[in-house]
Design an enzyme around this catalytic site. Sequence first.
Site, PDB file in Angstrom:
ATOM      1  N   LYS A 142      45.646  36.917   5.990  1.00  0.00           N
ATOM      2  CA  LYS A 142      45.250  37.775   5.021  1.00  0.00           C
ATOM      3  C   LYS A 142      43.640  37.366   4.680  1.00  0.00           C
ATOM      4  O   LYS A 142      43.360  36.208   4.759  1.00  0.00           O
ATOM      5  CB  LYS A 142      46.099  37.976   3.646  1.00  0.00           C
TER       6      LYS A 142
ATOM      7  N   TYR B 240      45.908  38.257  -3.939  1.00  0.00           N
ATOM      8  CA  TYR B 240      47.252  37.782  -4.119  1.00  0.00           C
ATOM      9  C   TYR B 240      47.829  38.429  -5.378  1.00  0.00           C
ATOM     10  O   TYR B 240      49.053  38.914  -5.399  1.00  0.00           O
ATOM     11  CB  TYR B 240      47.017  36.151  -4.688  1.00  0.00           C
TER      12      TYR B 240
HETATM   13  P1  NAD Z   1      37.857  27.865   7.730  1.00  0.00           P
HETATM   14  O1  NAD Z   1      36.076  28.187   7.350  1.00  0.00           O
HETATM   15  O2  NAD Z   1      38.095  26.608   7.207  1.00  0.00           O
HETATM   16  O3  NAD Z   1      38.167  28.053   9.104  1.00  0.00           O
HETATM   17  C1  NAD Z   1      37.585  29.135  10.165  1.00  0.00           C
HETATM   18  C2  NAD Z   1      37.473  28.997  11.401  1.00  0.00           C
HETATM   19  O4  NAD Z   1      37.077  29.899  12.343  1.00  0.00           O
HETATM   20  C3  NAD Z   1      36.892  27.785  11.880  1.00  0.00           C
HETATM   21  O5  NAD Z   1      37.584  26.969  12.914  1.00  0.00           O
HETATM   22  C4  NAD Z   1      35.665  28.131  12.425  1.00  0.00           C
HETATM   23  O6  NAD Z   1      35.011  27.090  13.381  1.00  0.00           O
HETATM   24  C5  NAD Z   1      36.169  29.497  13.014  1.00  0.00           C
HETATM   25  N1  NAD Z   1      34.927  30.146  13.350  1.00  0.00           N
HETATM   26  C6  NAD Z   1      34.795  31.000  14.235  1.00  0.00           C
HETATM   27  N2  NAD Z   1      33.581  31.738  14.128  1.00  0.00           N
HETATM   28  C7  NAD Z   1      33.285  31.488  12.970  1.00  0.00           C
HETATM   29  C8  NAD Z   1      32.082  31.971  12.236  1.00  0.00           C
HETATM   30  N3  NAD Z   1      31.205  33.075  12.690  1.00  0.00           N
HETATM   31  N4  NAD Z   1      32.051  31.698  10.845  1.00  0.00           N
HETATM   32  C9  NAD Z   1      32.721  30.787  10.454  1.00  0.00           C
HETATM   33  N5  NAD Z   1      33.729  30.134  11.076  1.00  0.00           N
HETATM   34  C10 NAD Z   1      34.041  30.521  12.378  1.00  0.00           C
HETATM   35  O7  NAD Z   1      38.544  29.096   6.809  1.00  0.00           O
HETATM   36  P2  NAD Z   1      39.956  29.106   6.391  1.00  0.00           P
HETATM   37  O8  NAD Z   1      40.045  28.778   5.069  1.00  0.00           O
HETATM   38  O9  NAD Z   1      40.992  28.271   7.621  1.00  0.00           O
HETATM   39  O10 NAD Z   1      40.365  30.594   6.627  1.00  0.00           O
HETATM   40  C11 NAD Z   1      40.538  31.134   7.712  1.00  0.00           C
HETATM   41  C12 NAD Z   1      41.492  32.621   7.653  1.00  0.00           C
HETATM   42  O11 NAD Z   1      42.754  32.109   6.918  1.00  0.00           O
HETATM   43  C13 NAD Z   1      40.834  33.613   6.523  1.00  0.00           C
HETATM   44  O12 NAD Z   1      41.177  34.744   7.066  1.00  0.00           O
HETATM   45  C14 NAD Z   1      41.440  33.251   5.275  1.00  0.00           C
HETATM   46  O13 NAD Z   1      41.457  34.427   4.280  1.00  0.00           O
HETATM   47  C15 NAD Z   1      42.768  32.976   5.661  1.00  0.00           C
HETATM   48  N6  NAD Z   1      43.405  32.020   4.637  1.00  0.00           N
HETATM   49  C16 NAD Z   1      44.598  32.125   4.239  1.00  0.00           C
HETATM   50  C17 NAD Z   1      45.200  31.282   3.249  1.00  0.00           C
HETATM   51  C18 NAD Z   1      46.691  31.571   2.656  1.00  0.00           C
HETATM   52  O14 NAD Z   1      47.154  30.801   2.098  1.00  0.00           O
HETATM   53  N7  NAD Z   1      47.541  32.321   3.555  1.00  0.00           N
HETATM   54  C19 NAD Z   1      44.530  30.183   2.688  1.00  0.00           C
HETATM   55  C20 NAD Z   1      43.171  29.988   3.337  1.00  0.00           C
HETATM   56  C21 NAD Z   1      42.747  30.816   4.132  1.00  0.00           C
END
Ligand code: NAD
Length: 441
Positions: free
Chosen positions: A184, A269
């Site tokens: 999401k 949420y």
């Molecule tokens: P994050 O920044 O920690 O990780 C993002 C990943 O994408 C990294 O591995 C990064 O290298 C990669 N990536 C590839 N292209 C990129 C770019 N152009 N810019 C930045 N990163 C790039 O993010 P996250 O917190 O892991 O979030 C990822 C997804 O998960 C999002 O859609 C977020 O909304 C979702 N999320 C959901 C929950 C949940 O509880 N369901 C919690 C956190 C995040």
Amino acid sequence: MENNEPTNTNNTPAIGYNRRRFMEDAGIGILAATVIGELASCSSSAQSVNGGKSLADTISVNLPPRDALSEQKLSGPPALLPPQKRIGFAIVGLGDLALNQIMPAFGSSKYAKPVALVSGHPDKAQKVAAQYGIAPKNIYSYQNFDQIKNNPDIDAVYIVLPNSMHEEFTIRAAKAGKHVLCEKPMANSAEQARRMIKACKDAGKKLMIAYRIQYEPHNRLAMKWARDKHFGRVKIIELANTQNAGAPGQWRLKKALAGGGSLPDIGLYCLNTSRFILGEEPEMVMATVYSTPGDPRFKEVEESVLWQMHFPSGALVNATTSYGTHKSRRYRCYADNGGWFGLDPAFDYQRLQIEASQAQGNLEVKQSPDMGEKDQFTLELDHMAQCILENKTPYTPGEEGLQDHIIMEAIYESARTGKPVKLNKIDKPDAFRGSAPKDEF
Ligand code: NAD
């Protein structure tokens, strides 16, 4: 008056009997309970109600020790599928959520296993692959991702990338013949969400949006209480999901990558959970958006959104989200029959707490079921895997994500125009959903 002492005796007259009924009706055997207040008409002090006993004593029940509860929950067959029969997932994006929540969650999964990784950082991917026993040949980059179509180990992909990349990787995965579990928010717009749904339908593949809250037992109990009218009809829900965004520069503060600020990330949420709790779709929204002038974090995306939604049953929702305040993740549902219930915290990964308060005679009794702990990511992974194994529609399919995008666009429109925005009437709100996983509380 507050009394937060746990209780452990069983000399309960009428009040205790009602409370036991309340628990049994809810399917909960064990609760911690406190009398949190006397109603205005009650003039007695706590000590005078029952011959010198405290109010807490008068409503108490036997509470088995915590260990006994764990044993109850662990009893029964484990129903594990052998590894070769489990659904193989490729994890796309190895950021914070993937590494700290999703990969560990496979450890307690019954039906899913990690078989491939997709990352822009080969060194990191190799380390993670070694840690989880994933074959080096099953590491892909964003460029050669489409080659997953030749890999029979991979049944599904789990997209854990910045929001703007969800559409591209969903469509590429569907074209490669793989099912999709997508984080999401589903996308950056309703238009993108529609294209994702179409791509998966055209390819005959399943699409599920990772709304973990809808699989989480405390939240599912709140949903059940609302829909069963356990405390009467829920008339008002107030929800908040707030936190301080980190430093400027991160993708979450860039409009092109995130789609918006606090609303699509954490405000979602409040939006999704209120729809889930009520089982209805809003017919009208009104909203205010505000960002602190000069705060470098909010040059491109909004800081705070306050919005209200009206539902066909007459239920009203008041929701708050912010990237600029200390964290608070909670909600409370007010029903018309002398009770309220809710969660605080509601949206964290762990240690969620449900509570309910009900008038009983002259007393206001607050109760907190002890429901133990389940990994939300394992629950959603297993649901997706079971849907693939049994060829069923997920409980939170792409249409669920699309609906949130339609409403978020109406929220932004209302804030922009300063006027309420009407939404299309949806007669059968749950029509697009598959069956929910079986509740075990
Ligand atoms: P994050 O920044 O920690 O990780 C993002 C990943 O994408 C990294 O591995 C990064 O290298 C990669 N990536 C590839 N292209 C990129 C770019 N152009 N810019 C930045 N990163 C790039 O993010 P996250 O917190 O892991 O979030 C990822 C997804 O998960 C999002 O859609 C977020 O909304 C979702 N999320 C959901 C929950 C949940 O509880 N369901 C919690 C956190 C995040």
